[in-house]
Scaffold this motif. Structure first.
Motif, PDB file in Angstrom:
ATOM      1  N   LEU A 109       1.167   9.405  -6.190  1.00 45.09           N
ATOM      2  CA  LEU A 109       1.485  10.526  -5.903  1.00 45.09           C
ATOM      3  C   LEU A 109       2.572  11.135  -7.216  1.00 45.09           C
ATOM      4  O   LEU A 109       2.882  12.361  -6.817  1.00 45.09           O
ATOM      5  N   GLY A 110       2.908  10.370  -7.687  1.00 45.40           N
ATOM      6  CA  GLY A 110       3.784  10.819  -9.013  1.00 45.40           C
ATOM      7  C   GLY A 110       5.011  10.143  -9.334  1.00 45.40           C
ATOM      8  O   GLY A 110       5.580   9.949 -10.515  1.00 45.40           O
ATOM      9  N   PRO A 111       6.116  10.075  -8.239  1.00 45.22           N
ATOM     10  CA  PRO A 111       7.196   9.373  -8.510  1.00 45.22           C
ATOM     11  C   PRO A 111       7.373   7.921  -9.009  1.00 45.22           C
ATOM     12  O   PRO A 111       6.357   7.375  -8.967  1.00 45.22           O
ATOM     13  N   ARG A 112       8.458   7.472  -9.352  1.00 47.08           N
ATOM     14  CA  ARG A 112       8.604   6.160  -9.710  1.00 47.08           C
ATOM     15  C   ARG A 112       8.706   5.357  -8.374  1.00 47.08           C
ATOM     16  O   ARG A 112       9.407   5.771  -7.462  1.00 47.08           O
ATOM     17  N   SER A 113       7.940   4.252  -8.151  1.00 45.70           N
ATOM     18  CA  SER A 113       7.899   3.381  -7.182  1.00 45.70           C
ATOM     19  C   SER A 113       8.421   2.070  -7.266  1.00 45.70           C
ATOM     20  O   SER A 113       7.836   1.557  -8.213  1.00 45.70           O
ATOM     21  N   SER A 114       9.228   1.575  -6.411  1.00 39.15           N
ATOM     22  CA  SER A 114       9.623  -0.060  -6.419  1.00 39.15           C
ATOM     23  C   SER A 114       9.141  -0.467  -5.175  1.00 39.15           C
ATOM     24  O   SER A 114       9.485   0.154  -4.110  1.00 39.15           O
ATOM     25  N   LEU A 115       8.983  -2.064  -5.255  1.00 35.76           N
ATOM     26  CA  LEU A 115       8.807  -2.575  -4.018  1.00 35.76           C
ATOM     27  C   LEU A 115       9.728  -4.006  -4.087  1.00 35.76           C
ATOM     28  O   LEU A 115       9.514  -4.707  -4.735  1.00 35.76           O
ATOM     29  N   ASN A 136       0.733  -1.193  -0.068  1.00 36.35           N
ATOM     30  CA  ASN A 136       0.042  -0.131   0.029  1.00 36.35           C
ATOM     31  C   ASN A 136       0.833   1.349  -0.181  1.00 36.35           C
ATOM     32  O   ASN A 136       0.610   2.314  -0.771  1.00 36.35           O
ATOM     33  N   VAL A 137       1.923   1.226   0.698  1.00 36.89           N
ATOM     34  CA  VAL A 137       2.882   2.482   0.702  1.00 36.89           C
ATOM     35  C   VAL A 137       3.425   2.842  -0.545  1.00 36.89           C
ATOM     36  O   VAL A 137       3.648   3.530  -1.127  1.00 36.89           O
ATOM     37  N   ALA A 138       3.848   1.703  -1.363  1.00 35.56           N
ATOM     38  CA  ALA A 138       4.302   1.513  -2.645  1.00 35.56           C
ATOM     39  C   ALA A 138       3.315   2.177  -3.831  1.00 35.56           C
ATOM     40  O   ALA A 138       3.459   2.944  -4.593  1.00 35.56           O
TER      41      ALA A 138
END
Length: 477
Positions: free
Chosen positions: A68-74, A60-62
């Motif tokens: 919200l816009g940035p690139r996200s990795s988990l 859920n954090v990722a």
């Protein structure tokens, strides 16, 4: 300046990359209605209507980071089961780059919530576990994942993925990548050396001992030195958010929540929005304010809600303009697209609304009853002046918009600078166009445009003896 702060300062591009590491889980919702009590036991019988799956914990954090816009990795561990496969599919659908250690023979943590109407009836937890080999593999992959990362969020739900967190924090610090930790375990040594630690009030007291609210900031300052932290952020529900820095700065943010529907996942939203704000260059106090607003959005929605950039920008815009319903056209267009997707019928009317009177109120009430969402186009001050002459308007745009925003019948107010609302009508694409009875169906601006789109034009009756001109004339006598 610390290495962590240097890393943040060097990561100010349009798309920072944030790595989330920790305990991912799957949230299932079984949603139905209750109309009777079971004859077998004094419990409600829920007639299941639909099921939903949402990302929980670190996932859920990722998802919030990505929305919200940035690139996200988990980087996480899941079991080799259907829950793990469902979680992988959810992350792909939400645009999160997933590096997933599949733990053979283990199950994925799942929380199943039974919902009747708007009420949670029960929650069934199936806790997974993490093997030593999977945990070692996660640690091995972690350092390789740090290249090009602006910040790392450790989301600890005490399910096993972050048992070796002290070693991971040491790696991040050595590499100069700031680490933000959402803690769960009552063991201070587990979180020493983090750039920022974000416990809630209950977690803070479990970690560092009970203390009254008036000494919380002093205790937090002592903890910063004891644990070698740069920042300590304590979320306190309705009491807001307290931030204390290594340099001695203390900021106490009051809560932003206007309506609390469901607090599920609010902590995940806060840490995601906070780190996004810092990675995008906001001072930490402003980033915490942004996180506070994001949390207020999350808790006003049922279940685990992923807050989007547009939702956050809209709330920021509304607050900064102190007019809860005035929106710029791009934000309005997005809201109307969402409303249409849900089957809403859009109604539009426009005017100067310089001195609001009973005729205006009846017009707007009638217009609102023609559909689901009423948009009011409002002439700018210059536009009113061109149409009505000096000294009109007698009330500024800000005042006129605020008065309209106070009416329950009005959903959105949008400014237009032109003498006619034709371009605005073209952008709004209303299903119903409403004007007052001093017009005819043939003279209403935009009527042809609305009819060509399959909509209708409505002429509302005037309320005799009520007009802005008459009111101003009476005042002048």
């Amino acid at each position: 300046m610390s290495p962590a702060t240097d890393a943040l300062a060097g990561a100010q591009d349009a798309r920072p990359h944030i790595l989330v590491v920790g305990d991912a889980m799957l949230d299932r919702y079984i949603i139905g209605e209750t109309s009777r009590i079971s004859p077998e036991a004094p419990v409600p019988v829920v007639q299941a209507g639909r099921e939903e799956m949402r990302a929980g914990g670190a996932a859920n954090v990722a998802a919030n980071v990505r929305a919200l816009g940035p690139r996200s990795s988990l980087l996480t561990v899941v079991g080799d089961d259907s829950g793990g496969r469902d979680l992988i599919d959810l992350m792909a659908a939400q645009g999160v780059a997933l590096d997933c250690v599949i733990d053979k023979g283990q199950r994925t943590t799942q929380k199943t919530r039974l919902i009747s109407g708007a009420q949670q009836i029960a929650r069934i937890d199936h806790d997974g576990s993490v093997s030593d080999s999977a945990r070692a593999e996660l640690a091995r992959r972690f350092e390789a994942r740090l290249d090009g990362v602006s910040a790392v969020i450790f989301s600890d739900y005490d399910k096993g993925a972050l048992t070796d967190l002290p070693a991971l924090l040491a790696i991040a610090r050595r590499r100069g990548v700031p680490s933000f930790v959402d803690p769960k375990v009552a063991d201070p040594a587990r979180y020493a050396g983090a750039f920022l630690l974000k416990p809630n009030a209950r977690e803070f007291h479990a970690l560092f001992g009970q203390c009254p609210d008036e000494t919380l900031a002093a205790r937090a300052r002592a903890v910063l030195a004891e644990m070698d932290l740069d920042y300590l952020v304590v979320t306190r529900g309705a009491k807001g958010i307290l931030m204390v820095s290594r340099t001695g700065e203390v900021v106490d943010h009051p809560t932003e929540a206007l309506e609390v529907f469901d607090v599920t996942g609010a902590g995940d939203t806060i840490i995601a929005a906070l780190v996004v704000g810092i990675a995008e260059g906001l001072p930490i106090a402003a980033a915490i304010d942004q996180a506070n607003i994001a949390a207020s959005i999350a808790v006003s929605r049922p279940g685990t809600h992923v807050v989007t950039r547009s939702e956050l920008e809209e709330r920021l815009y509304r607050r900064s303009h102190a007019m809860t319903k005035l929106l710029p056209l791009p934000l309005l267009a997005g809201k109307l697209d969402h409303a249409r997707a849900g089957g809403a019928r859009i109604v539009f009317t426009n005017g100067c609304f310089d001195v609001l009177h009973a005729g205006h109120v009846r017009l707007l009430d009638l217009a609102r009853r023609q559909g689901d969402v009423l948009v009011v186009g409002l002439n700018s001050d210059d536009s009113v002046r061109r149409l009505k002459g000096a000294p009109r308007p007698v009330n500024t745009l800000a005042d006129r918009a605020e008065v309209l925003s106070g009416l329950a019948s009005v959903d959105h107010v949008v400014l237009f600078e032109e003498d006619t609302p034709l371009d605005l009508i073209r952008a709004v694409r209303p299903d119903v166009l409403v004007k007052g009875g001093d017009y005819s169906a043939d003279t209403v601006v935009g009527a042809d445009l609305v009819r060509e789109g399959g909509g209708q034009v409505m002429i509302a009756p005037l309320l005799a003896g009520r007009s802005t001109t008459a009111i101003l004339g009476a005042l002048a006598r």
